[in-house]
Write an enzyme that holds these catalytic residues in place. Structure first.
Site, PDB file in Angstrom:
ATOM      1  N   GLY A 200       0.098   4.213   2.328  1.00  0.00           N
ATOM      2  CA  GLY A 200      -0.333   5.564   2.730  1.00  0.00           C
ATOM      3  C   GLY A 200       0.590   6.049   3.840  1.00  0.00           C
ATOM      4  O   GLY A 200       0.153   6.703   4.781  1.00  0.00           O
ATOM      5  N   MET A 244      -2.819   3.012  -3.908  1.00  0.00           N
ATOM      6  CA  MET A 244      -3.123   1.777  -3.167  1.00  0.00           C
ATOM      7  C   MET A 244      -4.369   1.066  -3.703  1.00  0.00           C
ATOM      8  O   MET A 244      -4.561  -0.118  -3.457  1.00  0.00           O
ATOM      9  CB  MET A 244      -3.287   2.074  -1.681  1.00  0.00           C
ATOM     10  CG  MET A 244      -4.450   2.979  -1.351  1.00  0.00           C
ATOM     11  SD  MET A 244      -4.411   3.443   0.375  1.00  0.00           S
ATOM     12  CE  MET A 244      -5.770   4.616   0.418  1.00  0.00           C
ATOM     13  N   HIS A 261      -9.372   5.180   8.133  1.00  0.00           N
ATOM     14  CA  HIS A 261     -10.406   6.053   8.725  1.00  0.00           C
ATOM     15  C   HIS A 261     -10.796   7.195   7.774  1.00  0.00           C
ATOM     16  O   HIS A 261     -11.800   7.850   7.981  1.00  0.00           O
ATOM     17  CB  HIS A 261      -9.970   6.590  10.100  1.00  0.00           C
ATOM     18  CG  HIS A 261      -8.995   7.718  10.061  1.00  0.00           C
ATOM     19  ND1 HIS A 261      -8.917   8.669  11.067  1.00  0.00           N
ATOM     20  CD2 HIS A 261      -8.062   8.071   9.137  1.00  0.00           C
ATOM     21  CE1 HIS A 261      -7.969   9.535  10.755  1.00  0.00           C
ATOM     22  NE2 HIS A 261      -7.436   9.207   9.610  1.00  0.00           N
TER      23      HIS A 261
HETATM   24  N1  SAH Z   1       0.350   6.841   7.516  1.00  0.00           N
HETATM   25  C1  SAH Z   1       0.793   8.217   7.632  1.00  0.00           C
HETATM   26  C2  SAH Z   1      -0.063   9.208   6.835  1.00  0.00           C
HETATM   27  C3  SAH Z   1      -1.543   9.129   7.075  1.00  0.00           C
HETATM   28  S1  SAH Z   1      -2.464  10.336   6.144  1.00  0.00           S
HETATM   29  C4  SAH Z   1       0.860   8.620   9.088  1.00  0.00           C
HETATM   30  O1  SAH Z   1       0.154   8.072   9.922  1.00  0.00           O
HETATM   31  O2  SAH Z   1       1.612   9.540   9.407  1.00  0.00           O
HETATM   32  C5  SAH Z   1      -3.057   9.339   4.807  1.00  0.00           C
HETATM   33  C6  SAH Z   1      -2.013   9.125   3.724  1.00  0.00           C
HETATM   34  O3  SAH Z   1      -2.625   8.359   2.685  1.00  0.00           O
HETATM   35  C7  SAH Z   1      -1.533  10.418   3.077  1.00  0.00           C
HETATM   36  O4  SAH Z   1      -0.123  10.468   3.130  1.00  0.00           O
HETATM   37  C8  SAH Z   1      -2.044  10.321   1.646  1.00  0.00           C
HETATM   38  O5  SAH Z   1      -1.192  10.965   0.701  1.00  0.00           O
HETATM   39  C9  SAH Z   1      -2.108   8.826   1.439  1.00  0.00           C
HETATM   40  N2  SAH Z   1      -3.019   8.418   0.353  1.00  0.00           N
HETATM   41  C10 SAH Z   1      -4.234   8.926   0.041  1.00  0.00           C
HETATM   42  N3  SAH Z   1      -4.745   8.291  -1.023  1.00  0.00           N
HETATM   43  C11 SAH Z   1      -3.826   7.370  -1.419  1.00  0.00           C
HETATM   44  C12 SAH Z   1      -3.786   6.411  -2.484  1.00  0.00           C
HETATM   45  N4  SAH Z   1      -4.796   6.283  -3.325  1.00  0.00           N
HETATM   46  N5  SAH Z   1      -2.695   5.618  -2.583  1.00  0.00           N
HETATM   47  C13 SAH Z   1      -1.651   5.733  -1.710  1.00  0.00           C
HETATM   48  N6  SAH Z   1      -1.646   6.643  -0.662  1.00  0.00           N
HETATM   49  C14 SAH Z   1      -2.719   7.444  -0.539  1.00  0.00           C
END
Ligand code: SAH
Length: 357
Positions: A200, A244, A261
């Site tokens: 993510g 994920m 979170h």
């Molecule tokens: N880690 C980054 C973004 C956090 S926001 C930072 O701190 O800047 C959460 C991220 O999780 C987003 O980019 C979103 O696209 C990703 N996300 C949401 N569901 C997901 C999934 N099923 N598999 C992979 N990534 C996912």
């Protein structure tokens, strides 16, 4: 005269003031929003010294007739600690000038770190509108107030709304730019690892900082396909589109920043189990590194507690997530099969949590 005379009335008036303060908290937020819209932090910075009201009006290219409105806007923002005032010599005398505070210094656009994109995205109607639906949502069967407001979940909305998707990703990048400040103190966290998957990881802001600082570490950013499409790999940083919940590439360590979170306990356990599988080949040496809020009601000072509790309700409003206390984190780790963890509160609102198999 009775000792208590007037006390009850005084308490009621104090309660009225307390109540009005909370009713009008949103006015404070909207004044901050307008200061950003008008670019006031950058204007003050470019001025090179505290800016007087007439100078500010001229920089804003505003009719001097608006002077008293800008004065009142700034008076509230100074009161909130977002700007400060100081005397500046003008001609023979001196006048009051507006200056930046540590908080508004973080709102300059072209500075690193800048939280301007984060704050701008949080003021977008896509986020603000669901917060007006909390009451309706609680009496409905919708999964989140975001569904009540927009008829779909947050991640679907992002994938269908290009403008807000761009703002949200910029917001995450800007939040991550704060990592630059502490990465040098975090080298030991990544010591002994050859590979890391940033699950993510968005547009890779944190992984870029880590991979630059640790050139021998192979970093992979896993995020949804629409987030990582068209992103350029570099020598020790690559991007993978995926889910994920389905599969996480194998690595020595996994990073999850601001991901768990946003999810329910059940979903977090699913992701953590996948993480445990992904680091299995490193045996007991593998590690999951989480950067997220840990609520510590007894220890957190007032501003910190406010920010953490606001984030918690934000997570309830836009997604099915929550901010967690230590014992709630611990329950997730044990349920996912991890044996121990260590929490270090080094990122202000967020903590570093190292979780071991
Ligand atoms: N880690 C980054 C973004 C956090 S926001 C930072 O701190 O800047 C959460 C991220 O999780 C987003 O980019 C979103 O696209 C990703 N996300 C949401 N569901 C997901 C999934 N099923 N598999 C992979 N990534 C996912």
């Amino acid at each position: 005269m009775a000792i208590n005379e007037g006390k009850e009335e005084a308490e009621l008036f104090q309660a009225q003031a307390h109540l009005y303060k909370h009713v009008f908290n949103f006015i404070g937020s909207m004044c901050l929003k307008s200061a950003l819209q008008l670019n006031i932090p950058d204007i003050i910075h470019s001025h090179g010294r505290p800016i007087t009201l007439p100078e500010l009006l001229s920089a804003l290219q505003m009719d001097p007739a608006k002077s008293s409105y800008v004065y009142r806007l700034m008076r509230l923002l100074v009161h909130s600690g977002l700007f400060s005032t100081t005397k500046v010599p003008i001609g023979e005398g001196e006048e009051e000038g507006y200056d930046l505070t540590p908080s508004s210094r973080l709102l300059r656009k072209d500075n690193v770190p800048s939280l301007f994109p984060f704050v701008q995205a949080m003021f977008h109607p896509a986020i603000v509108h669901p917060s007006e639906c909390l009451g309706d949502w609680l009496s409905s069967n919708e999964p989140t107030p975001f569904h009540t407001a927009h008829g779909m979940g947050f991640w679907d909305y992002l994938s269908q709304n290009e403008e807000f998707n761009r703002l949200f990703n910029q917001a995450m990048i800007s939040d991550s730019s704060m990592m630059n400040l502490v990465i040098k103190d975090c080298r030991s966290v990544f010591e002994g690892f050859n590979s890391l998957v940033d699950v993510g990881g968005g547009k890779g802001a944190v992984s870029r900082i880590i991979s630059t600082s640790l050139p021998n570490l192979q970093c992979t950013v896993l995020d949804l396909p629409h987030v990582v499409e068209n992103l350029q790999d570099s020598r020790n940083l690559k991007f993978v589109g995926g889910d994920m919940f389905q599969s996480i590439p194998t690595a020595d360590a996994i990073l999850l920043k601001l991901v768990l979170h946003a999810y329910s306990d059940e979903d977090c356990v699913k992701v953590l189990r996948k993480c445990k599988e992904a680091i299995a080949s490193k045996g007991k040496e593998g590690k999951v590194i989480i950067i997220d809020i840990v609520i510590n009601e007894k220890k957190d000072e007032h501003d910190l507690k406010d920010a953490k509790l606001f984030f918690d309700v934000l997570m309830m409003t836009v997604v099915t997530g929550r901010e967690r206390e230590e014992k709630e984190w611990e329950k997730l780790f044990l349920e996912a099969g991890f044996s121990h963890y260590k929490i270090t509160p080094i990122f202000g609102v967020r903590s570093l949590i190292e979780v071991y198999p």
